[in-house]
Scaffold this active site. Structure first.
Site, mmCIF file in Angstrom:
data_model
loop_
_atom_site.group_PDB
_atom_site.id
_atom_site.type_symbol
_atom_site.label_atom_id
_atom_site.label_comp_id
_atom_site.label_asym_id
_atom_site.label_seq_id
_atom_site.Cartn_x
_atom_site.Cartn_y
_atom_site.Cartn_z
ATOM 1 N N LEU A 52 54.809 17.420 27.677
ATOM 2 C CA LEU A 52 55.134 17.087 29.002
ATOM 3 C C LEU A 52 56.079 15.649 29.148
ATOM 4 C CD1 LEU A 52 52.085 18.320 30.993
ATOM 5 C CD2 LEU A 52 54.444 19.391 30.769
ATOM 6 N N GLY A 53 55.578 14.784 28.154
ATOM 7 C CA GLY A 53 56.262 13.479 28.369
ATOM 8 C C GLY A 53 55.584 12.416 27.257
ATOM 9 N N GLU A 54 56.377 11.335 26.972
ATOM 10 C CA GLU A 54 56.072 10.441 25.815
ATOM 11 C C GLU A 54 56.372 9.086 26.533
ATOM 12 O OE1 GLU A 54 57.895 11.003 22.236
ATOM 13 O OE2 GLU A 54 58.069 13.079 22.320
ATOM 14 N N GLY A 55 55.068 8.393 26.280
ATOM 15 C CA GLY A 55 55.256 6.874 26.700
ATOM 16 C C GLY A 55 55.289 5.985 25.556
ATOM 17 N N GLY A 56 55.173 4.735 25.802
ATOM 18 C CA GLY A 56 55.124 3.736 24.550
ATOM 19 C C GLY A 56 53.853 3.694 23.761
ATOM 20 N N SER A 58 51.203 6.472 24.157
ATOM 21 C CA SER A 58 50.696 7.851 24.378
ATOM 22 C C SER A 58 51.725 8.976 24.354
ATOM 23 C CB SER A 58 49.538 7.767 25.363
ATOM 24 O OG SER A 58 50.326 7.764 26.512
ATOM 25 N N VAL A 60 51.876 13.021 26.466
ATOM 26 C CA VAL A 60 50.962 14.125 27.207
ATOM 27 C C VAL A 60 51.361 15.463 26.994
ATOM 28 C CG1 VAL A 60 50.609 14.625 29.518
ATOM 29 C CG2 VAL A 60 50.776 12.205 29.106
ATOM 30 N N LYS A 75 46.272 13.592 27.779
ATOM 31 C CA LYS A 75 47.047 12.465 27.279
ATOM 32 C C LYS A 75 46.191 12.159 26.006
ATOM 33 C CE LYS A 75 47.786 7.621 28.554
ATOM 34 N NZ LYS A 75 47.694 6.741 29.812
ATOM 35 N N ASP A 177 50.224 -1.199 38.296
ATOM 36 C CA ASP A 177 51.400 -0.415 37.799
ATOM 37 C C ASP A 177 51.537 0.563 38.938
ATOM 38 O OD1 ASP A 177 53.830 -0.104 36.618
ATOM 39 O OD2 ASP A 177 53.210 1.199 34.959
#
Length: 331
Positions: A52-56, A58, A60, A75, A177
């Site tokens: 679904l998505g990528e962060g710095g 982690s 998901v 996550k 945030d």
């Protein structure tokens, strides 16, 4: 291979091929998860469907629970050191600590060893309607805006979640945030504040330059620049940081919800300094607005550079409730 084996293979190979094809099709029609990555947490099985998505820090994944077929967002935090693991487990504790309709709730969790590293997994609700930011992008694309009633209802829900954090016992918590990207929309259109990875005790006394630099660096990593409070851009060597950082972010969020861009986004798009714009309170409201002047007044009251002069979350909610009641009385 002798001749009799060759004859048997020629006879039965087509039958085997058809049987395998039928079996595979049947499994696919049943939603078979045989080839998908399986995650087992506390005897519950989850099958990874897609990213679904990528962060710095982690990623998901969309996961499906077997055999219920219910969808969740997982996550996945990869920990390369004990310090990474400590941070991930602290985030997990924040999820466990709160149960409020406007704060995302933990469904399941676990830790999977992977050689010298480990992966912390947080199974969370999957919101089909997506993020508030996606809804705002769609409004912008269609040349639309929220009505004042919709705007205040959504903002009130976000503030209700923030109040739960700020009133937490024994220690108040700051999200740090808050932004439309970190608000999901439930099926009933209520807002749900998510991403607890930036959370921390609300009140922090900074003593010395090294502590100030460490907090400033953390804010640079975890607090989005367009929604970041002034005191986090340049942390003083001796100061107290508190929950008022969330009030600033709420002001930016309400502006973004009303006008479909962050108050400091024009500065950012020109390549000018966001830090200078923030400490100089250099933002402008659109010349025309479909909202009552009290909406801009509320935004202005939250976007105050001096933290002590910003209102509390209780005061903000009182203003929203008063504005809503006044609109209802007019009807």
């Amino acid at each position: 291979m002798d001749s009799i084996h060759l004859i048997l293979l020629r006879i039965f190979r087509p039958i085997l091929d058809v049987t395998c094809a039928v079996a595979c099709t049947a499994y696919e029609n049943m939603g078979c998860n045989c080839t998908k990555e399986k995650l087992v947490l506390n005897s519950r099985r989850f099958y990874v469907q897609k990213r679904l998505g990528e962060g710095g820090f982690s990623v998901v994944d969309l996961v499906e629970e077997g055999p219920t077929g219910k969808l969740f967002a997982c996550k996945r935090i990869m920990c390369h050191s004990k310090s990474d693991e400590k941070v991930a487990l602290e985030e997990l504790e924040y999820y466990r600590r709160f149960a409020h309709p406007n704060l995302i709730m933990l469904e399941e969790s676990g830790m999977i060893p992977r050689g010298d590293i480990c992966e912390v997994l947080l199974v969370l609700p999957f919101y089909r309607r997506g993020m508030l930011q996606e809804a705002l992008d769609k409004l912008k694309e269609n040349g639309q805006h929220y009505s004042q009633t919709q705007l205040l209802r959504l903002f009130k829900g976000i503030c209700d979640g923030v109040r739960e954090l700020h009133n937490a016992k024994p220690t108040a918590i700051a999200h740090r945030d808050i932004k439309p990207h970190n608000v999901m929309l439930a099926d009933d259109d209520s807002p749900v504040l998510m991403d607890f990875g930036s959370m921390a005790p609300a009140r922090l006394e900074v003593v010395g330059r090294s502590e100030a630099i460490a907090l400033q660096d953390t804010a640079g990593e975890k607090c989005s620049m367009l929604f970041r409070a002034p005191e986090l851009f340049h942390v003083e060597s001796h100061c107290v940081i508190n929950e008022k950082i969330d009030i600033w972010s709420l002001g930016c969020t309400l502006f973004n919800m009303a006008y479909l861009y962050s108050p400091f986004e024009p500065i950012y798009m020109k390549g000018d300094s966001i830090h200078l714009a923030v400490i100089g309170r250099n933002f402008k409201f659109p010349e025309t607005s479909e909202y009552a002047p009290v909406v801009n007044d509320l935004i202005s009251s939250m976007l105050v550079v001096e933290p002590m002069e910003r209102p509390t979350i209780e005061w903000v909610l009182d203003q929203v409730n008063n504005m809503t009641a006044e609109m209802e009385n007019r009807v």
